[in-house]
Write a protein that holds these residues in place. Structure first.
Motif, PDB file in Angstrom:
ATOM      1  N   ARG A 110       0.839  -1.192   0.000  1.00  0.00           N
ATOM      2  CA  ARG A 110       0.000   0.000   0.000  1.00  0.00           C
ATOM      3  C   ARG A 110       0.881   1.252   0.000  1.00  0.00           C
ATOM      4  NH1 ARG A 110      -3.544  -1.277   5.215  1.00  0.00           N
ATOM      5  NH2 ARG A 110      -1.499  -2.099   5.834  1.00  0.00           N
ATOM      6  N   ILE A 111       0.710   2.087  -1.018  1.00  0.00           N
ATOM      7  CA  ILE A 111       1.469   3.323  -1.153  1.00  0.00           C
ATOM      8  C   ILE A 111       0.521   4.490  -0.912  1.00  0.00           C
ATOM      9  CG2 ILE A 111       2.956   4.726  -2.620  1.00  0.00           C
ATOM     10  CD1 ILE A 111       4.127   1.988  -1.996  1.00  0.00           C
ATOM     11  N   ALA A 112       0.812   5.287   0.109  1.00  0.00           N
ATOM     12  CA  ALA A 112      -0.044   6.420   0.466  1.00  0.00           C
ATOM     13  C   ALA A 112       0.672   7.735   0.191  1.00  0.00           C
ATOM     14  CB  ALA A 112      -0.427   6.350   1.939  1.00  0.00           C
ATOM     15  N   ARG A 113      -0.123   8.757   0.003  1.00  0.00           N
ATOM     16  CA  ARG A 113       0.363  10.135  -0.061  1.00  0.00           C
ATOM     17  C   ARG A 113      -0.243  10.848   1.138  1.00  0.00           C
ATOM     18  NH1 ARG A 113      -1.958  14.451  -2.956  1.00  0.00           N
ATOM     19  NH2 ARG A 113      -0.539  16.183  -3.336  1.00  0.00           N
ATOM     20  N   PHE A 114       0.570  11.556   1.902  1.00  0.00           N
ATOM     21  CA  PHE A 114       0.096  12.056   3.190  1.00  0.00           C
ATOM     22  C   PHE A 114       0.820  13.331   3.584  1.00  0.00           C
ATOM     23  CE2 PHE A 114       3.895   9.698   4.143  1.00  0.00           C
ATOM     24  CZ  PHE A 114       4.459  10.330   5.243  1.00  0.00           C
ATOM     25  N   THR A 115       0.318  13.949   4.636  1.00  0.00           N
ATOM     26  CA  THR A 115       1.000  15.098   5.222  1.00  0.00           C
ATOM     27  C   THR A 115       0.862  15.044   6.732  1.00  0.00           C
ATOM     28  OG1 THR A 115       1.149  17.516   5.277  1.00  0.00           O
ATOM     29  CG2 THR A 115      -1.032  16.573   5.010  1.00  0.00           C
ATOM     30  N   THR A 116       1.873  15.536   7.408  1.00  0.00           N
ATOM     31  CA  THR A 116       1.821  15.710   8.867  1.00  0.00           C
ATOM     32  C   THR A 116       1.749  17.197   9.206  1.00  0.00           C
ATOM     33  OG1 THR A 116       4.240  15.669   8.991  1.00  0.00           O
ATOM     34  CG2 THR A 116       3.090  13.574   9.323  1.00  0.00           C
ATOM     35  N   GLY A 117       1.447  18.002   8.196  1.00  0.00           N
ATOM     36  CA  GLY A 117       1.425  19.445   8.362  1.00  0.00           C
ATOM     37  C   GLY A 117       2.499  20.129   7.548  1.00  0.00           C
ATOM     38  N   ASP A 118       3.428  19.321   7.016  1.00  0.00           N
ATOM     39  CA  ASP A 118       4.482  19.836   6.155  1.00  0.00           C
ATOM     40  C   ASP A 118       4.120  19.539   4.696  1.00  0.00           C
ATOM     41  OD1 ASP A 118       6.026  20.657   8.377  1.00  0.00           O
ATOM     42  OD2 ASP A 118       6.715  18.586   8.647  1.00  0.00           O
ATOM     43  N   ASP A 119       5.120  19.552   3.812  1.00  0.00           N
ATOM     44  CA  ASP A 119       4.871  19.234   2.412  1.00  0.00           C
ATOM     45  C   ASP A 119       4.374  17.803   2.270  1.00  0.00           C
ATOM     46  OD1 ASP A 119       5.699  21.739   1.633  1.00  0.00           O
ATOM     47  OD2 ASP A 119       7.769  21.110   1.235  1.00  0.00           O
ATOM     48  N   PRO A 120       3.531  17.531   1.270  1.00  0.00           N
ATOM     49  CA  PRO A 120       3.066  16.159   1.048  1.00  0.00           C
ATOM     50  C   PRO A 120       4.234  15.204   0.825  1.00  0.00           C
ATOM     51  CG  PRO A 120       1.750  17.700  -0.219  1.00  0.00           C
ATOM     52  CD  PRO A 120       2.903  18.486   0.339  1.00  0.00           C
ATOM     53  N   GLY A 143      11.817   8.114  10.479  1.00  0.00           N
ATOM     54  CA  GLY A 143      11.173   7.021  11.173  1.00  0.00           C
ATOM     55  C   GLY A 143       9.715   6.886  10.787  1.00  0.00           C
ATOM     56  N   PRO A 144       9.133   5.717  11.026  1.00  0.00           N
ATOM     57  CA  PRO A 144       7.720   5.515  10.698  1.00  0.00           C
ATOM     58  C   PRO A 144       6.817   6.387  11.564  1.00  0.00           C
ATOM     59  CG  PRO A 144       8.585   3.658  11.958  1.00  0.00           C
ATOM     60  CD  PRO A 144       9.755   4.518  11.619  1.00  0.00           C
ATOM     61  N   VAL A 145       5.656   6.721  11.004  1.00  0.00           N
ATOM     62  CA  VAL A 145       4.666   7.512  11.724  1.00  0.00           C
ATOM     63  C   VAL A 145       3.356   6.731  11.754  1.00  0.00           C
ATOM     64  CG1 VAL A 145       5.688   9.745  11.214  1.00  0.00           C
ATOM     65  CG2 VAL A 145       4.068   8.756   9.615  1.00  0.00           C
ATOM     66  N   LEU A 146       2.589   6.920  12.807  1.00  0.00           N
ATOM     67  CA  LEU A 146       1.314   6.241  12.919  1.00  0.00           C
ATOM     68  C   LEU A 146       0.337   6.787  11.881  1.00  0.00           C
ATOM     69  CD1 LEU A 146       0.863   6.136  16.806  1.00  0.00           C
ATOM     70  CD2 LEU A 146       1.460   4.220  15.301  1.00  0.00           C
ATOM     71  N   LEU A 147      -0.392   5.898  11.250  1.00  0.00           N
ATOM     72  CA  LEU A 147      -1.366   6.321  10.249  1.00  0.00           C
ATOM     73  C   LEU A 147      -2.375   7.292  10.852  1.00  0.00           C
ATOM     74  CD1 LEU A 147      -2.547   5.993   7.373  1.00  0.00           C
ATOM     75  CD2 LEU A 147      -3.880   4.071   8.250  1.00  0.00           C
ATOM     76  N   GLU A 148      -2.771   7.061  12.081  1.00  0.00           N
ATOM     77  CA  GLU A 148      -3.782   7.903  12.720  1.00  0.00           C
ATOM     78  C   GLU A 148      -3.281   9.312  13.001  1.00  0.00           C
ATOM     79  OE1 GLU A 148      -2.995   6.588  17.373  1.00  0.00           O
ATOM     80  OE2 GLU A 148      -4.662   5.697  16.245  1.00  0.00           O
ATOM     81  N   GLU A 149      -1.975   9.534  12.861  1.00  0.00           N
ATOM     82  CA  GLU A 149      -1.418  10.847  13.148  1.00  0.00           C
ATOM     83  C   GLU A 149      -1.154  11.667  11.887  1.00  0.00           C
ATOM     84  OE1 GLU A 149       2.044  10.186  15.533  1.00  0.00           O
ATOM     85  OE2 GLU A 149       0.889   9.620  17.318  1.00  0.00           O
ATOM     86  N   VAL A 150      -1.511  11.141  10.724  1.00  0.00           N
ATOM     87  CA  VAL A 150      -1.288  11.870   9.472  1.00  0.00           C
ATOM     88  C   VAL A 150      -2.625  12.177   8.817  1.00  0.00           C
ATOM     89  CG1 VAL A 150       0.862  10.587   9.175  1.00  0.00           C
ATOM     90  CG2 VAL A 150      -1.166   9.899   7.868  1.00  0.00           C
ATOM     91  N   ARG A 151      -2.588  13.075   7.862  1.00  0.00           N
ATOM     92  CA  ARG A 151      -3.742  13.327   7.005  1.00  0.00           C
ATOM     93  C   ARG A 151      -3.462  12.684   5.662  1.00  0.00           C
ATOM     94  NH1 ARG A 151      -5.199  18.927   3.903  1.00  0.00           N
ATOM     95  NH2 ARG A 151      -6.972  18.122   2.703  1.00  0.00           N
ATOM     96  N   LEU A 152      -4.294  11.717   5.289  1.00  0.00           N
ATOM     97  CA  LEU A 152      -4.144  11.098   3.979  1.00  0.00           C
ATOM     98  C   LEU A 152      -4.617  12.050   2.896  1.00  0.00           C
ATOM     99  CD1 LEU A 152      -5.343   7.431   4.621  1.00  0.00           C
ATOM    100  CD2 LEU A 152      -2.996   8.220   4.245  1.00  0.00           C
ATOM    101  N   LEU A 153      -3.859  12.088   1.793  1.00  0.00           N
ATOM    102  CA  LEU A 153      -4.202  12.894   0.629  1.00  0.00           C
ATOM    103  C   LEU A 153      -4.564  11.967  -0.515  1.00  0.00           C
ATOM    104  CD1 LEU A 153      -1.146  15.327   0.867  1.00  0.00           C
ATOM    105  CD2 LEU A 153      -3.435  15.691   1.805  1.00  0.00           C
ATOM    106  N   ALA A 154      -5.100  12.511  -1.591  1.00  0.00           N
ATOM    107  CA  ALA A 154      -5.322  11.693  -2.780  1.00  0.00           C
ATOM    108  C   ALA A 154      -4.002  11.006  -3.130  1.00  0.00           C
ATOM    109  CB  ALA A 154      -5.795  12.555  -3.937  1.00  0.00           C
ATOM    110  N   PRO A 155      -4.007   9.686  -3.321  1.00  0.00           N
ATOM    111  CA  PRO A 155      -2.741   8.967  -3.494  1.00  0.00           C
ATOM    112  C   PRO A 155      -2.012   9.301  -4.775  1.00  0.00           C
ATOM    113  CG  PRO A 155      -4.609   7.513  -3.856  1.00  0.00           C
ATOM    114  CD  PRO A 155      -5.161   8.790  -3.316  1.00  0.00           C
ATOM    115  N   VAL A 156      -2.727   9.893  -5.737  1.00  0.00           N
ATOM    116  CA  VAL A 156      -2.096  10.336  -6.976  1.00  0.00           C
ATOM    117  C   VAL A 156      -2.865  11.545  -7.485  1.00  0.00           C
ATOM    118  CG1 VAL A 156      -3.487   8.718  -8.335  1.00  0.00           C
ATOM    119  CG2 VAL A 156      -1.354   9.601  -9.295  1.00  0.00           C
ATOM    120  N   LEU A 173     -10.354  10.285  -4.579  1.00  0.00           N
ATOM    121  CA  LEU A 173      -9.517   9.111  -4.743  1.00  0.00           C
ATOM    122  C   LEU A 173      -8.892   8.739  -3.413  1.00  0.00           C
ATOM    123  CD1 LEU A 173      -7.509   9.960  -8.015  1.00  0.00           C
ATOM    124  CD2 LEU A 173      -9.489   8.442  -7.841  1.00  0.00           C
ATOM    125  N   GLY A 174      -8.717   7.448  -3.159  1.00  0.00           N
ATOM    126  CA  GLY A 174      -8.022   7.041  -1.940  1.00  0.00           C
ATOM    127  C   GLY A 174      -8.444   5.648  -1.495  1.00  0.00           C
TER     128      GLY A 174
END
Length: 260
Positions: free
Chosen positions: A2-12, A44-57, A171-172
């Motif tokens: 699974r390949i996700a596109r995400f942000t933690t508040g910084d650049d995607p 390091g890895p980040v918890l999925l629940e702590e990120v905002r998922l974006l459209a994967p493409v 998408l997502g």
């Protein structure tokens, strides 16, 4: 994978999603894996629940969609026989939004509908490919909502405005790279009530055939997305309602509809 596109508040950023449901982590990657491959960023890895998922493409070129690709949907829309060949249309890349992003109901339309679909992400420059070789051109699969303004679809005589308005292509939640698309369960719920319950086994034209047909007409580019059609059960959405699409082997895509 699974390949996700995400942000933690910084650049995607992109990352690999791993772990059991409720305990997933994302291992960040360097750059867009469609172009640079799977290169860990070293973070390091980040918890999925702590990120905002974006459209994967975000397609750099186009979204190619297929209409009337499930016989039951053809019948519910007043037709009798599915098209002999895939019925293709475009959605612009400006229509794309991600998981949990709002879908903004367009001004001037009072009949907006959801359409849960399997989506295909292209990984290579693809022109004139045969169906038996189509798998070589596929990066992976994600979920799409082919949101449609039905009243505009009726009055315009073509589908560009009805299916291409801003936010009309959620998408997502990510791209699944290892998946057999031939028989996947698709369920769409509206405020928790099941509206669509189908399987990709009922597609009139399968993924490989669609890619052959589309690439014969125009070149598909890396990051292009193909929407494969929707099963029966489409319906109208009102402001404040939430649509969730589940596709077996991928996950869930949820969006709330709002009026600007």
């Amino acid at each position: 994978m699974r390949i996700a596109r995400f942000t933690t508040g910084d650049d995607p950023a992109y990352g690999i999603v791993q772990g059991d449901p409720g305990a997933e982590v994302i291992t960040p990657l360097t750059g867009d894996p469609l172009y640079v491959g799977l290169q860990p960023s070293g973070a390091g890895p980040v918890l999925l629940e702590e990120v905002r998922l974006l459209a994967p493409v975000i397609p750099r070129s186009k979204i190619v969609a297929v209409g009337k690709n499930y016989a039951d949907h053809v019948r519910e829309m007043g037709g009798t026989t599915p098209p002999e060949h895939p019925m293709l249309f475009f959605k612009p890349n400006t229509a794309v939004v991600g998981p949990f992003d709002p879908v903004v109901l367009p001004q001037g339309s009072d009949e907006v509908s959801y359409e849960g679909e399997l989506a295909v992400v292209i990984k290579t420059i693809t022109k004139g490919v045969k169906a038996e070789n189509a798998a070589e051109c596929i990066y992976g699969y994600t979920i799409a909502n082919d949101v449609t303004a039905r009243d505009w679809q009726r009055t315009d005589g073509q589908w560009a405005r009805a299916k291409g308005f801003d936010t009309s292509c959620p998408l997502g939640p990510w791209i699944e790279t290892e998946l057999d698309p031939s028989d996947l369960h698709i369920v769409t719920t509206l405020d928790g009530e099941v509206k669509q319950d189908g399987t990709t086994a009922d597609m009139v034209h399968g993924v490989a055939s669609i890619i052959e047909y589309a690439s014969n007409a125009f070149t598909l580019l890396p990051g292009d997305v193909i929407l494969t059609g929707t099963p029966a059960g489409v319906g109208l959405v009102q402001p404040g309602q939430q649509v969730t699409i589940d596709v077996e082997g991928i996950g869930s895509l949820t969006n709330t509809f709002v009026r600007r």
